[in-house]
Design a protein around this motif. Structure first.
Motif, PDB file in Angstrom:
ATOM      1  N   GLU A   1       2.913  -5.447  -9.706  1.00 42.30           N
ATOM      2  CA  GLU A   1       3.447  -4.246 -10.353  1.00 42.30           C
ATOM      3  C   GLU A   1       2.407  -3.268 -10.887  1.00 42.30           C
ATOM      4  N   VAL A   2       1.142  -3.464 -10.551  1.00 39.92           N
ATOM      5  CA  VAL A   2       0.091  -2.534 -10.987  1.00 39.92           C
ATOM      6  C   VAL A   2      -0.794  -2.138  -9.810  1.00 39.92           C
ATOM      7  N   ALA A   3      -1.449  -1.018  -9.952  1.00 38.51           N
ATOM      8  CA  ALA A   3      -2.417  -0.586  -8.933  1.00 38.51           C
ATOM      9  C   ALA A   3      -3.703  -1.371  -9.144  1.00 38.51           C
TER      10      ALA A   3
ATOM     11  N   VAL B   1       8.286  12.501  -6.235  1.00 34.41           N
ATOM     12  CA  VAL B   1       7.937  11.101  -5.979  1.00 34.41           C
ATOM     13  C   VAL B   1       6.426  10.911  -6.169  1.00 34.41           C
ATOM     14  N   SER B   2       5.643  11.853  -5.673  1.00 40.90           N
ATOM     15  CA  SER B   2       4.194  11.784  -5.826  1.00 40.90           C
ATOM     16  C   SER B   2       3.789  11.756  -7.296  1.00 40.90           C
ATOM     17  N   ASN B   3       4.396  12.616  -8.094  1.00 34.86           N
ATOM     18  CA  ASN B   3       4.095  12.634  -9.530  1.00 34.86           C
ATOM     19  C   ASN B   3       4.461  11.309 -10.189  1.00 34.86           C
ATOM     20  N   GLU B   4       5.597  10.745  -9.804  1.00 40.55           N
ATOM     21  CA  GLU B   4       6.056   9.483 -10.397  1.00 40.55           C
ATOM     22  C   GLU B   4       5.148   8.316 -10.014  1.00 40.55           C
ATOM     23  N   VAL B   5       4.582   8.347  -8.806  1.00 37.27           N
ATOM     24  CA  VAL B   5       3.623   7.305  -8.397  1.00 37.27           C
ATOM     25  C   VAL B   5       2.471   7.255  -9.402  1.00 37.27           C
ATOM     26  N   GLY B   6       1.965   8.427  -9.773  1.00 35.70           N
ATOM     27  CA  GLY B   6       0.871   8.487 -10.746  1.00 35.70           C
ATOM     28  C   GLY B   6       1.259   7.926 -12.098  1.00 35.70           C
ATOM     29  N   TYR B   7       2.439   8.301 -12.577  1.00 37.01           N
ATOM     30  CA  TYR B   7       2.904   7.809 -13.879  1.00 37.01           C
ATOM     31  C   TYR B   7       3.164   6.310 -13.860  1.00 37.01           C
ATOM     32  N   LYS B   8       3.899   5.878 -12.851  1.00 36.88           N
ATOM     33  CA  LYS B   8       4.327   4.484 -12.791  1.00 36.88           C
ATOM     34  C   LYS B   8       3.153   3.516 -12.624  1.00 36.88           C
ATOM     35  N   PHE B   9       2.146   3.932 -11.836  1.00 30.46           N
ATOM     36  CA  PHE B   9       1.031   3.021 -11.554  1.00 30.46           C
ATOM     37  C   PHE B   9      -0.262   3.441 -12.243  1.00 30.46           C
ATOM     38  N   GLN B  10      -0.171   4.426 -13.141  1.00 28.92           N
ATOM     39  CA  GLN B  10      -1.288   4.858 -13.983  1.00 28.92           C
ATOM     40  C   GLN B  10      -2.544   5.213 -13.173  1.00 28.92           C
ATOM     41  N   VAL B  11      -2.343   6.040 -12.154  1.00 27.47           N
ATOM     42  CA  VAL B  11      -3.444   6.492 -11.304  1.00 27.47           C
ATOM     43  C   VAL B  11      -3.388   8.019 -11.249  1.00 27.47           C
TER      44      VAL B  11
ATOM     45  N   HIS C   1      -3.506  11.586  -9.889  1.00 26.85           N
ATOM     46  CA  HIS C   1      -3.165  12.104  -8.562  1.00 26.85           C
ATOM     47  C   HIS C   1      -4.389  12.664  -7.843  1.00 26.85           C
ATOM     48  N   GLN C   2      -4.518  12.290  -6.575  1.00 28.38           N
ATOM     49  CA  GLN C   2      -5.492  12.869  -5.663  1.00 28.38           C
ATOM     50  C   GLN C   2      -4.814  12.961  -4.306  1.00 28.38           C
ATOM     51  N   SER C   3      -5.419  13.714  -3.434  1.00 27.11           N
ATOM     52  CA  SER C   3      -4.865  13.837  -2.091  1.00 27.11           C
ATOM     53  C   SER C   3      -6.000  14.040  -1.098  1.00 27.11           C
ATOM     54  N   PRO C   4      -6.035  13.202  -0.092  1.00 24.88           N
ATOM     55  CA  PRO C   4      -5.217  12.025   0.178  1.00 24.88           C
ATOM     56  C   PRO C   4      -5.595  10.897  -0.775  1.00 24.88           C
ATOM     57  N   GLN C   5      -4.737   9.912  -0.834  1.00 29.69           N
ATOM     58  CA  GLN C   5      -4.970   8.797  -1.754  1.00 29.69           C
ATOM     59  C   GLN C   5      -4.300   7.538  -1.236  1.00 29.69           C
ATOM     60  N   LEU C   6      -4.999   6.413  -1.388  1.00 30.74           N
ATOM     61  CA  LEU C   6      -4.452   5.108  -1.034  1.00 30.74           C
ATOM     62  C   LEU C   6      -4.409   4.258  -2.287  1.00 30.74           C
ATOM     63  N   LEU C   7      -3.242   3.679  -2.556  1.00 34.17           N
ATOM     64  CA  LEU C   7      -3.079   2.768  -3.686  1.00 34.17           C
ATOM     65  C   LEU C   7      -2.663   1.411  -3.158  1.00 34.17           C
ATOM     66  N   ILE C   8      -3.220   0.355  -3.740  1.00 35.16           N
ATOM     67  CA  ILE C   8      -2.797  -1.010  -3.451  1.00 35.16           C
ATOM     68  C   ILE C   8      -2.100  -1.525  -4.706  1.00 35.16           C
ATOM     69  N   ILE C   9      -0.829  -1.877  -4.548  1.00 36.08           N
ATOM     70  CA  ILE C   9      -0.009  -2.336  -5.672  1.00 36.08           C
ATOM     71  C   ILE C   9       0.202  -3.835  -5.537  1.00 36.08           C
ATOM     72  N   GLN C  10      -0.118  -4.554  -6.606  1.00 33.83           N
ATOM     73  CA  GLN C  10       0.114  -6.003  -6.632  1.00 33.83           C
ATOM     74  C   GLN C  10       0.488  -6.389  -8.054  1.00 33.83           C
TER      75      GLN C  10
ATOM     76  N   ALA D   1       0.836  -1.198   0.000  1.00 31.60           N
ATOM     77  CA  ALA D   1       0.000   0.000   0.000  1.00 31.60           C
ATOM     78  C   ALA D   1       0.872   1.251   0.000  1.00 31.60           C
ATOM     79  N   ILE D   2       0.388   2.267  -0.696  1.00 27.76           N
ATOM     80  CA  ILE D   2       1.010   3.587  -0.668  1.00 27.76           C
ATOM     81  C   ILE D   2      -0.068   4.564  -0.224  1.00 27.76           C
ATOM     82  N   PHE D   3       0.200   5.292   0.851  1.00 27.15           N
ATOM     83  CA  PHE D   3      -0.728   6.316   1.327  1.00 27.15           C
ATOM     84  C   PHE D   3      -0.111   7.669   1.025  1.00 27.15           C
ATOM     85  N   LYS D   4      -0.759   8.416   0.117  1.00 23.85           N
ATOM     86  CA  LYS D   4      -0.296   9.753  -0.235  1.00 23.85           C
ATOM     87  C   LYS D   4      -1.033  10.746   0.653  1.00 23.85           C
TER      88      LYS D   4
END
Length: 130
Positions: free
Chosen positions: A111-113, A88-98, A100-109, A46-49
């Motif tokens: 290699e994808v969200a 880093v926040s911007n790269e999270v969006g690019y890398k996992f194709q999500v 950007h929102q704030s706050p935001q929780l992503l579950i990565i499994q 999980a990534i919590f932004k």
């Protein structure tokens, strides 16, 4: 005095410390995103932004922490202060194709969200499913 302390909540005997099973892993570098991708092949991550300037983000992170119980103590959760680590926040969006929102929780499994939510919807993600 003890009656006043009891009435006004200053009685130290009645205060209970909350035990937290959440061990935040600070997300502070772009290199860690590659580590997260690799780790996600073995287990969900999980990534919590979090925005330290947003009251909604503060409420969301508090609710998230309170929902984190003993059954989740081994779940890896990365904490990203998106104000301090904007790149880093911007790269999270690019890398996992999500988006950007704030706050935001992503579950990565794998290699994808596989799940993500923002604002008060974060509380609707049940980590036990992963």
């Amino acid at each position: 005095m003890s009656i006043l302390n009891t009435l006004f909540g200053n009685n130290k005997e009645t205060k209970k410390e909350k035990i937290s099973f959440l061990n935040w892993i600070p997300l502070t570098s772009l290199e860690q995103l590659e580590e997260i991708k690799n780790q996600s092949n073995e287990e969900p991550i999980a990534i919590f932004k979090h925005s330290t300037r947003c009251s909604i983000s503060s409420v969301a992170i508090n609710r998230f922490e309170k929902s984190f119980d003993e059954s989740l103590e081994d779940f890896k959760v990365y904490y990203l202060d998106l104000i301090s680590y904007r790149e880093v926040s911007n790269e999270v969006g690019y890398k996992f194709q999500v988006v950007h929102q704030s706050p935001q929780l992503l579950i990565i499994q794998k290699e994808v969200a596989i799940a993500h939510a923002s604002h008060y919807e974060i509380a609707e993600i049940d980590l036990r499913k992963f």
